[in-house]
Design a protein around this motif. Structure first.
Motif, PDB file in Angstrom:
ATOM      1  N   ARG A 162     -35.208  -1.407 -18.797  1.00 44.40           N
ATOM      2  CA  ARG A 162     -35.861   0.073 -18.812  1.00 44.40           C
ATOM      3  C   ARG A 162     -35.601   0.788 -17.563  1.00 44.40           C
ATOM      4  O   ARG A 162     -35.142   1.925 -17.721  1.00 44.40           O
ATOM      5  CB  ARG A 162     -37.600  -0.411 -18.761  1.00 44.40           C
ATOM      6  N   PHE A 163     -35.168  -0.004 -16.495  1.00 43.29           N
ATOM      7  CA  PHE A 163     -34.811   0.693 -15.197  1.00 43.29           C
ATOM      8  C   PHE A 163     -34.221  -0.101 -14.377  1.00 43.29           C
ATOM      9  O   PHE A 163     -34.426  -1.367 -14.247  1.00 43.29           O
ATOM     10  CB  PHE A 163     -36.334   1.006 -14.498  1.00 43.29           C
ATOM     11  N   ALA A 164     -33.154   0.463 -13.580  1.00 44.27           N
ATOM     12  CA  ALA A 164     -32.530  -0.185 -12.491  1.00 44.27           C
ATOM     13  C   ALA A 164     -31.989   0.663 -11.565  1.00 44.27           C
ATOM     14  O   ALA A 164     -31.967   2.086 -11.778  1.00 44.27           O
ATOM     15  CB  ALA A 164     -31.117  -0.867 -13.059  1.00 44.27           C
ATOM     16  N   ALA A 165     -31.721   0.199 -10.449  1.00 35.28           N
ATOM     17  CA  ALA A 165     -31.427   0.812  -9.020  1.00 35.28           C
ATOM     18  C   ALA A 165     -29.997   0.221  -8.662  1.00 35.28           C
ATOM     19  O   ALA A 165     -30.057  -0.691  -8.430  1.00 35.28           O
ATOM     20  CB  ALA A 165     -32.258   1.194  -8.124  1.00 35.28           C
ATOM     21  N   MET A 166     -29.045   1.251  -8.223  1.00 31.14           N
ATOM     22  CA  MET A 166     -27.561   0.698  -8.053  1.00 31.14           C
ATOM     23  C   MET A 166     -27.213   1.599  -7.029  1.00 31.14           C
ATOM     24  O   MET A 166     -27.421   2.850  -6.696  1.00 31.14           O
ATOM     25  CB  MET A 166     -26.711   0.284  -9.002  1.00 31.14           C
ATOM     26  N   VAL A 167     -25.978   1.005  -6.077  1.00 30.05           N
ATOM     27  CA  VAL A 167     -25.070   2.080  -5.255  1.00 30.05           C
ATOM     28  C   VAL A 167     -24.232   2.254  -6.113  1.00 30.05           C
ATOM     29  O   VAL A 167     -23.546   1.668  -7.095  1.00 30.05           O
ATOM     30  CB  VAL A 167     -24.892   1.293  -3.869  1.00 30.05           C
ATOM     31  N   PRO A 168     -23.287   3.621  -5.689  1.00 32.72           N
ATOM     32  CA  PRO A 168     -22.117   3.943  -6.651  1.00 32.72           C
ATOM     33  C   PRO A 168     -21.273   2.635  -6.577  1.00 32.72           C
ATOM     34  O   PRO A 168     -20.593   2.741  -7.907  1.00 32.72           O
ATOM     35  CB  PRO A 168     -21.811   5.075  -5.733  1.00 32.72           C
ATOM     36  N   ASN A 169     -20.944   1.948  -5.839  1.00 32.94           N
ATOM     37  CA  ASN A 169     -19.723   0.927  -5.935  1.00 32.94           C
ATOM     38  C   ASN A 169     -20.059  -0.128  -6.990  1.00 32.94           C
ATOM     39  O   ASN A 169     -19.192  -0.526  -7.825  1.00 32.94           O
ATOM     40  CB  ASN A 169     -19.838   0.335  -4.574  1.00 32.94           C
ATOM     41  N   GLN A 170     -21.539  -0.512  -7.284  1.00 27.12           N
ATOM     42  CA  GLN A 170     -21.843  -1.359  -8.445  1.00 27.12           C
ATOM     43  C   GLN A 170     -21.547  -0.589  -9.510  1.00 27.12           C
ATOM     44  O   GLN A 170     -21.060  -1.460 -10.423  1.00 27.12           O
ATOM     45  CB  GLN A 170     -23.270  -1.558  -7.959  1.00 27.12           C
ATOM     46  N   VAL A 171     -21.851   0.643  -9.757  1.00 24.61           N
ATOM     47  CA  VAL A 171     -21.849   1.432 -10.944  1.00 24.61           C
ATOM     48  C   VAL A 171     -20.249   1.559 -11.323  1.00 24.61           C
ATOM     49  O   VAL A 171     -19.929   1.156 -12.655  1.00 24.61           O
ATOM     50  CB  VAL A 171     -22.408   2.752 -10.930  1.00 24.61           C
ATOM     51  N   ALA A 172     -19.516   1.727 -10.335  1.00 17.85           N
ATOM     52  CA  ALA A 172     -18.077   1.845 -10.543  1.00 17.85           C
ATOM     53  C   ALA A 172     -17.542   0.389 -11.004  1.00 17.85           C
ATOM     54  O   ALA A 172     -16.485   0.596 -11.733  1.00 17.85           O
ATOM     55  CB  ALA A 172     -17.328   2.293  -9.253  1.00 17.85           C
ATOM     56  N   ILE A 192     -19.051  -1.761 -12.487  1.00 17.41           N
ATOM     57  CA  ILE A 192     -19.136  -2.148 -13.981  1.00 17.41           C
ATOM     58  C   ILE A 192     -18.452  -1.261 -14.900  1.00 17.41           C
ATOM     59  O   ILE A 192     -18.136  -1.577 -15.929  1.00 17.41           O
ATOM     60  CB  ILE A 192     -20.712  -1.649 -14.320  1.00 17.41           C
ATOM     61  N   LEU A 193     -18.241   0.040 -14.537  1.00 16.30           N
ATOM     62  CA  LEU A 193     -17.456   0.763 -15.526  1.00 16.30           C
ATOM     63  C   LEU A 193     -16.066   0.478 -15.531  1.00 16.30           C
ATOM     64  O   LEU A 193     -15.609   0.223 -16.696  1.00 16.30           O
ATOM     65  CB  LEU A 193     -17.399   2.140 -15.149  1.00 16.30           C
ATOM     66  N   LYS A 194     -15.571  -0.424 -14.783  1.00 18.16           N
ATOM     67  CA  LYS A 194     -14.193  -0.603 -14.712  1.00 18.16           C
ATOM     68  C   LYS A 194     -14.098  -2.053 -15.476  1.00 18.16           C
ATOM     69  O   LYS A 194     -13.264  -2.293 -16.142  1.00 18.16           O
ATOM     70  CB  LYS A 194     -13.633  -1.088 -13.380  1.00 18.16           C
ATOM     71  N   ALA A 195     -15.145  -2.818 -15.416  1.00 14.62           N
ATOM     72  CA  ALA A 195     -15.169  -4.157 -15.982  1.00 14.62           C
ATOM     73  C   ALA A 195     -15.427  -3.867 -17.594  1.00 14.62           C
ATOM     74  O   ALA A 195     -15.300  -4.809 -18.419  1.00 14.62           O
ATOM     75  CB  ALA A 195     -16.214  -4.998 -15.602  1.00 14.62           C
ATOM     76  N   GLU A 196     -16.198  -2.702 -17.880  1.00 11.37           N
ATOM     77  CA  GLU A 196     -16.454  -2.760 -19.392  1.00 11.37           C
ATOM     78  C   GLU A 196     -14.989  -2.340 -20.518  1.00 11.37           C
ATOM     79  O   GLU A 196     -14.149  -1.642 -19.952  1.00 11.37           O
ATOM     80  CB  GLU A 196     -17.199  -1.528 -19.604  1.00 11.37           C
ATOM     81  N   ALA A 197     -14.997  -3.093 -21.531  1.00  6.80           N
ATOM     82  CA  ALA A 197     -13.823  -2.774 -22.449  1.00  6.80           C
ATOM     83  C   ALA A 197     -14.029  -1.720 -23.033  1.00  6.80           C
ATOM     84  O   ALA A 197     -12.938  -0.813 -23.471  1.00  6.80           O
ATOM     85  CB  ALA A 197     -13.900  -3.833 -23.428  1.00  6.80           C
ATOM     86  N   ILE A 198     -15.308  -1.112 -23.366  1.00  8.80           N
ATOM     87  CA  ILE A 198     -15.691   0.424 -23.832  1.00  8.80           C
ATOM     88  C   ILE A 198     -16.521   0.952 -22.969  1.00  8.80           C
ATOM     89  O   ILE A 198     -17.738   0.357 -22.315  1.00  8.80           O
ATOM     90  CB  ILE A 198     -16.342   0.159 -25.224  1.00  8.80           C
ATOM     91  N   LEU A 199     -16.218   1.996 -22.482  1.00 10.05           N
ATOM     92  CA  LEU A 199     -17.129   2.815 -21.613  1.00 10.05           C
ATOM     93  C   LEU A 199     -18.656   2.973 -21.983  1.00 10.05           C
ATOM     94  O   LEU A 199     -18.895   3.549 -22.986  1.00 10.05           O
ATOM     95  CB  LEU A 199     -16.626   4.276 -21.243  1.00 10.05           C
ATOM     96  N   GLN A 255     -17.323  10.166 -15.483  1.00 12.78           N
ATOM     97  CA  GLN A 255     -17.498   8.981 -16.355  1.00 12.78           C
ATOM     98  C   GLN A 255     -19.090   9.009 -16.845  1.00 12.78           C
ATOM     99  O   GLN A 255     -19.112   8.564 -17.936  1.00 12.78           O
ATOM    100  CB  GLN A 255     -17.344   7.841 -15.619  1.00 12.78           C
ATOM    101  N   LEU A 256     -20.223   9.249 -15.975  1.00 16.63           N
ATOM    102  CA  LEU A 256     -21.345   8.959 -16.279  1.00 16.63           C
ATOM    103  C   LEU A 256     -21.686  10.259 -17.562  1.00 16.63           C
ATOM    104  O   LEU A 256     -22.604   9.838 -18.310  1.00 16.63           O
ATOM    105  CB  LEU A 256     -22.444   9.250 -15.206  1.00 16.63           C
ATOM    106  N   GLN A 257     -20.959  11.112 -17.665  1.00 23.09           N
ATOM    107  CA  GLN A 257     -21.404  12.037 -18.667  1.00 23.09           C
ATOM    108  C   GLN A 257     -21.179  11.572 -19.841  1.00 23.09           C
ATOM    109  O   GLN A 257     -21.869  12.130 -21.059  1.00 23.09           O
ATOM    110  CB  GLN A 257     -20.399  13.201 -18.596  1.00 23.09           C
ATOM    111  N   ASN A 258     -20.390  10.478 -20.154  1.00 23.13           N
ATOM    112  CA  ASN A 258     -20.284   9.741 -21.574  1.00 23.13           C
ATOM    113  C   ASN A 258     -21.473   8.876 -21.772  1.00 23.13           C
ATOM    114  O   ASN A 258     -21.105   8.105 -22.817  1.00 23.13           O
ATOM    115  CB  ASN A 258     -18.906   9.364 -21.770  1.00 23.13           C
ATOM    116  N   LEU A 259     -22.326   8.484 -21.022  1.00 25.80           N
ATOM    117  CA  LEU A 259     -23.092   7.363 -21.183  1.00 25.80           C
ATOM    118  C   LEU A 259     -24.531   7.997 -21.776  1.00 25.80           C
ATOM    119  O   LEU A 259     -25.006   9.192 -21.599  1.00 25.80           O
ATOM    120  CB  LEU A 259     -23.586   6.764 -19.700  1.00 25.80           C
TER     121      LEU A 259
END
Length: 356
Positions: free
Chosen positions: A130-140, A142-149, A173-177
């Motif tokens: 339902r909810f999570a908190a991350m720093v930008p480096n963690q988000v980046a 994950i996005l890099k590891a995903e096969a599909i954005l 990149q977040l605009q497409n999530l």
């Protein structure tokens, strides 16, 4: 508000706090959780927290537990978190953001899923939150590891991102999530965020909006001042240059202690960087060198290997996107830009290296 519930919910199981603290042979991140819980349930009315060191030497400060709990409740109310909602905890517990995730879980009776901060996040392929908190480096990461954005991040309904600046490329990149992504503004002294900005989807804005019972103003030198219940002295003076719409809505322009004065003109390096960040993919920042007669000279510092071709490309970008006074007079390359312990650029460290 019960600050000290007997139980905390971990991985779907109701756990007696006292038993968890005493439980032997815990993994390192569970040991850190137990250490914080022990401090929270101690008789003192405060907890000790470390500042990040992004604006100076890291220091330890004390925050009243009731003040911390009120901050946790604001977040619970804003995101409409309900009992048994699954929330992901993947932040270091030595900083205030990690501690607040625990307090939110306790006070909101949330189902806390505690994960090692350096995890590869592959569990997001199957786990939903339902909810999570991350720093930008963690988000980046994950996005890099995903096969599909968005395939993995899409399993988080509401994502709070903070701790350091969010780059133009990451926000794009977040605009497409489908995940609702929020940028936070706050600091250790305010027990994390005092304001939030939705970055994508319906309701996305470029301005931060204060949470309940919090307001802001500007000092004589244009820096943000924060009024928040529970602080011993009001307002809390920041070094962040800001622009206000009203006493609840603002945006950050840069830090006053980062201002560069060249030829009698004041420059905010953050504002210059914002103009360039959509054109330069490698880490970079604007710094300065001492100069006669200008006083200081603007310098573009880029992470990477120096090449004449890259210098020409960067200079072309600067000429196109910056006005004549903002043009960096030199371009310097560093193998790696100095960073603080939590991943923020260490501007003072960069300046010291550039001077060499």
């Amino acid at each position: 508000m019960n600050l000290f519930p007997k139980y905390i919910k971990l991985f779907g199981a109701k756990v007696l706090v006292e038993e968890f603290i005493q439980k032997p042979n815990k993994p390192i991140h569970e040991k850190e959780l137990a250490g914080f819980l022990k401090e929270w349930y101690a008789p003192e009315d405060f907890v000790e927290v470390k500042t990040s060191g992004s604006t100076g030497t890291p220091k330890t400060i004390r925050l009243k537990k009731e003040f911390v709990a009120t901050s946790a409740q604001r977040t619970i109310h804003f995101f409409q978190l309900k009992k048994d909602d699954r929330v992901l905890h993947c932040l270091p517990l030595k900083y205030i953001a990690g501690k607040l995730m625990v307090v939110r879980a306790m006070l909101g009776e949330l189902d806390l899923r505690l994960i090692e901060p350096s995890s590869d996040f592959s569990y997001l392929q199957t786990e939903k939150f339902r909810f999570a908190a991350m720093v930008p480096n963690q988000v980046a990461k994950i996005l890099k590891a995903e096969a599909i954005l968005g395939k993995w991040l899409g399993n988080i309904e509401k994502l709070l991102i903070g701790g350091s600046a969010i780059t133009y490329s990451l926000e794009k990149q977040l605009q497409n999530l489908k995940t609702d992504c929020y940028s936070s503004y706050g600091m250790t002294e305010t027990a994390t965020h005092i304001a939030l900005r939705k970055m994508n989807g319906h309701g996305a804005v470029g301005w931060y909006r204060c949470l309940e019972n919090i307001s802001v103003s500007l000092s004589d030198n244009g820096c943000l001042q924060i009024y928040i219940p529970g602080l011993e002295s009001q307002p809390l003076q920041t070094t962040d240059l800001a622009e206000l719409k009203d006493d609840k809505t603002f945006r950050i322009l840069g830090r006053s202690d980062n201002v560069i004065i060249s030829g009698g003109i004041k420059f905010s390096p953050e504002q210059i960087e914002k103009k360039l960040e959509s054109f330069i993919s490698t880490p970079f920042l604007i710094s300065s060198l001492r100069h006669e007669p200008l006083g200081e000279q603007l310098v573009l510092v880029v992470e990477g290997k120096k090449s004449d071709l890259e210098i020409k490309r960067l200079m072309k970008i600067c000429r196109s996107e910056l006005n004549k006074y903002e043009q960096p007079r030199q371009i310097r390359f560093l193998r790696q830009l100095p960073r603080t312990a939590n991943g923020k650029f260490n501007r003072k460290g960069v300046a010291e290296v550039v001077l060499l």
